[in-house]
Scaffold this motif. Sequence first.
Motif, mmCIF file in Angstrom:
data_model
loop_
_atom_site.group_PDB
_atom_site.id
_atom_site.type_symbol
_atom_site.label_atom_id
_atom_site.label_comp_id
_atom_site.label_asym_id
_atom_site.label_seq_id
_atom_site.Cartn_x
_atom_site.Cartn_y
_atom_site.Cartn_z
ATOM 1 N N GLU A 10 7.311 53.849 8.377
ATOM 2 C CA GLU A 10 6.562 52.960 9.275
ATOM 3 C C GLU A 10 6.738 53.394 10.728
ATOM 4 O O GLU A 10 5.772 53.391 11.500
ATOM 5 C CB GLU A 10 7.013 51.504 9.094
ATOM 6 C CG GLU A 10 6.596 50.908 7.771
ATOM 7 C CD GLU A 10 5.088 50.869 7.583
ATOM 8 O OE1 GLU A 10 4.364 50.562 8.551
ATOM 9 O OE2 GLU A 10 4.625 51.160 6.471
ATOM 10 N N TYR A 11 7.943 53.759 11.091
ATOM 11 C CA TYR A 11 8.208 54.234 12.451
ATOM 12 C C TYR A 11 7.415 55.509 12.725
ATOM 13 O O TYR A 11 6.774 55.649 13.774
ATOM 14 C CB TYR A 11 9.704 54.464 12.637
ATOM 15 C CG TYR A 11 10.089 54.805 14.052
ATOM 16 C CD1 TYR A 11 10.140 53.822 15.041
ATOM 17 C CD2 TYR A 11 10.397 56.105 14.407
ATOM 18 C CE1 TYR A 11 10.485 54.129 16.343
ATOM 19 C CE2 TYR A 11 10.743 56.416 15.703
ATOM 20 C CZ TYR A 11 10.789 55.429 16.667
ATOM 21 O OH TYR A 11 11.133 55.736 17.953
ATOM 22 N N LEU A 12 7.451 56.443 11.767
ATOM 23 C CA LEU A 12 6.697 57.687 11.900
ATOM 24 C C LEU A 12 5.202 57.408 12.026
ATOM 25 O O LEU A 12 4.521 58.018 12.858
ATOM 26 C CB LEU A 12 6.972 58.612 10.708
ATOM 27 C CG LEU A 12 6.209 59.931 10.693
ATOM 28 C CD1 LEU A 12 6.557 60.781 11.919
ATOM 29 C CD2 LEU A 12 6.509 60.688 9.401
ATOM 30 N N ARG A 13 4.703 56.464 11.243
ATOM 31 C CA ARG A 13 3.284 56.104 11.316
ATOM 32 C C ARG A 13 2.930 55.588 12.717
ATOM 33 O O ARG A 13 1.908 55.965 13.285
ATOM 34 C CB ARG A 13 2.931 55.049 10.260
ATOM 35 C CG ARG A 13 1.457 54.739 10.163
ATOM 36 C CD ARG A 13 1.110 53.800 9.010
ATOM 37 N NE ARG A 13 1.438 54.437 7.735
ATOM 38 C CZ ARG A 13 2.369 54.004 6.882
ATOM 39 N NH1 ARG A 13 3.048 52.909 7.128
ATOM 40 N NH2 ARG A 13 2.604 54.644 5.763
ATOM 41 N N GLY A 19 0.006 59.546 19.027
ATOM 42 C CA GLY A 19 0.000 60.959 19.390
ATOM 43 C C GLY A 19 1.362 61.568 19.627
ATOM 44 O O GLY A 19 1.485 62.586 20.306
ATOM 45 N N ILE A 20 2.416 60.964 19.060
ATOM 46 C CA ILE A 20 3.780 61.453 19.251
ATOM 47 C C ILE A 20 4.273 62.075 17.949
ATOM 48 O O ILE A 20 4.135 61.484 16.881
ATOM 49 C CB ILE A 20 4.725 60.301 19.664
ATOM 50 C CG1 ILE A 20 4.225 59.666 20.959
ATOM 51 C CG2 ILE A 20 6.159 60.795 19.796
ATOM 52 C CD1 ILE A 20 4.915 58.365 21.308
ATOM 53 N N PHE A 21 4.833 63.271 18.042
ATOM 54 C CA PHE A 21 5.427 63.908 16.867
ATOM 55 C C PHE A 21 6.781 63.285 16.589
ATOM 56 O O PHE A 21 7.595 63.136 17.505
ATOM 57 C CB PHE A 21 5.625 65.412 17.070
ATOM 58 C CG PHE A 21 4.353 66.193 17.142
ATOM 59 C CD1 PHE A 21 3.443 66.173 16.105
ATOM 60 C CD2 PHE A 21 4.066 66.966 18.251
ATOM 61 C CE1 PHE A 21 2.271 66.893 16.169
ATOM 62 C CE2 PHE A 21 2.906 67.698 18.333
ATOM 63 C CZ PHE A 21 2.002 67.660 17.291
ATOM 64 N N GLY A 22 7.039 62.953 15.341
ATOM 65 C CA GLY A 22 8.337 62.418 14.949
ATOM 66 C C GLY A 22 9.267 63.523 14.495
ATOM 67 O O GLY A 22 8.820 64.560 14.013
ATOM 68 N N VAL A 63 8.804 63.743 4.458
ATOM 69 C CA VAL A 63 8.076 65.008 4.333
ATOM 70 C C VAL A 63 6.705 64.768 3.705
ATOM 71 O O VAL A 63 5.724 65.409 4.084
ATOM 72 C CB VAL A 63 8.903 66.037 3.542
ATOM 73 C CG1 VAL A 63 8.069 67.238 3.132
ATOM 74 C CG2 VAL A 63 10.103 66.486 4.368
ATOM 75 N N THR A 64 6.604 63.807 2.803
ATOM 76 C CA THR A 64 5.306 63.495 2.199
ATOM 77 C C THR A 64 4.435 62.654 3.131
ATOM 78 O O THR A 64 3.285 62.393 2.826
ATOM 79 C CB THR A 64 5.465 62.747 0.854
ATOM 80 O OG1 THR A 64 6.053 61.462 1.101
ATOM 81 C CG2 THR A 64 6.307 63.539 -0.125
ATOM 82 N N SER A 65 4.974 62.251 4.290
ATOM 83 C CA SER A 65 4.248 61.430 5.263
ATOM 84 C C SER A 65 3.862 62.220 6.505
ATOM 85 O O SER A 65 3.761 61.674 7.595
ATOM 86 C CB SER A 65 5.110 60.234 5.692
ATOM 87 O OG SER A 65 5.430 59.423 4.609
ATOM 88 N N SER A 66 3.698 63.507 6.374
ATOM 89 C CA SER A 66 3.262 64.366 7.488
ATOM 90 C C SER A 66 4.294 64.503 8.594
ATOM 91 O O SER A 66 3.945 64.605 9.770
ATOM 92 C CB SER A 66 1.945 63.854 8.076
ATOM 93 O OG SER A 66 0.977 63.748 7.076
ATOM 94 N N LEU A 67 5.549 64.507 8.267
ATOM 95 C CA LEU A 67 6.608 64.714 9.246
ATOM 96 C C LEU A 67 6.483 66.110 9.840
ATOM 97 O O LEU A 67 6.316 67.087 9.111
ATOM 98 C CB LEU A 67 7.983 64.549 8.586
ATOM 99 C CG LEU A 67 9.186 64.731 9.479
ATOM 100 C CD1 LEU A 67 9.239 63.624 10.527
ATOM 101 C CD2 LEU A 67 10.450 64.754 8.655
ATOM 102 N N GLU A 68 6.544 66.211 11.162
ATOM 103 C CA GLU A 68 6.367 67.485 11.857
ATOM 104 C C GLU A 68 7.664 68.277 12.021
ATOM 105 O O GLU A 68 7.635 69.506 12.049
ATOM 106 C CB GLU A 68 5.756 67.246 13.238
ATOM 107 C CG GLU A 68 4.384 66.627 13.199
ATOM 108 C CD GLU A 68 3.299 67.575 12.738
ATOM 109 O OE1 GLU A 68 3.490 68.798 12.809
ATOM 110 O OE2 GLU A 68 2.254 67.085 12.275
ATOM 111 N N MET A 69 8.792 67.583 12.199
ATOM 112 C CA MET A 69 10.048 68.274 12.501
ATOM 113 C C MET A 69 11.230 67.610 11.808
ATOM 114 O O MET A 69 11.213 66.414 11.588
ATOM 115 C CB MET A 69 10.323 68.237 14.010
ATOM 116 C CG MET A 69 9.328 68.955 14.862
ATOM 117 S SD MET A 69 9.687 68.751 16.611
ATOM 118 C CE MET A 69 9.010 67.121 16.909
#
Length: 89
Positions: A10-13, A19-22, A63-69
């Motif tokens: 939820e935080y990552l979403r 527009g912020i990379f998590g 990782v399955t939620s489009s995590l960038e880093m």
Amino acid sequence: PEEVATAAQEYLRGLTQHGIFGCAKHFPGHGDTSTDSHHELPYVNASREELLHRELFPFRKLVTSSLEMIMTAHVMFPALDPEHPATLS
């Protein structure tokens, strides 16, 4: 692990919507240590199965939620690599 994974997703979403990379940290887990990794090398002496179920579960979900880093932890996990900390493994 499920609650942590849900909250982190939820935080990552929310970050992504603005527009912020998590960045998930500290992979593969730092919560089960009693020392500061900036001063000495912590060890997590959990079994591989415990690590998969507890520490790694939220990271797999992210990782399955489009995590960038992902930032690694300077922690020893002998069940995963008995010779190197996660930062070098």
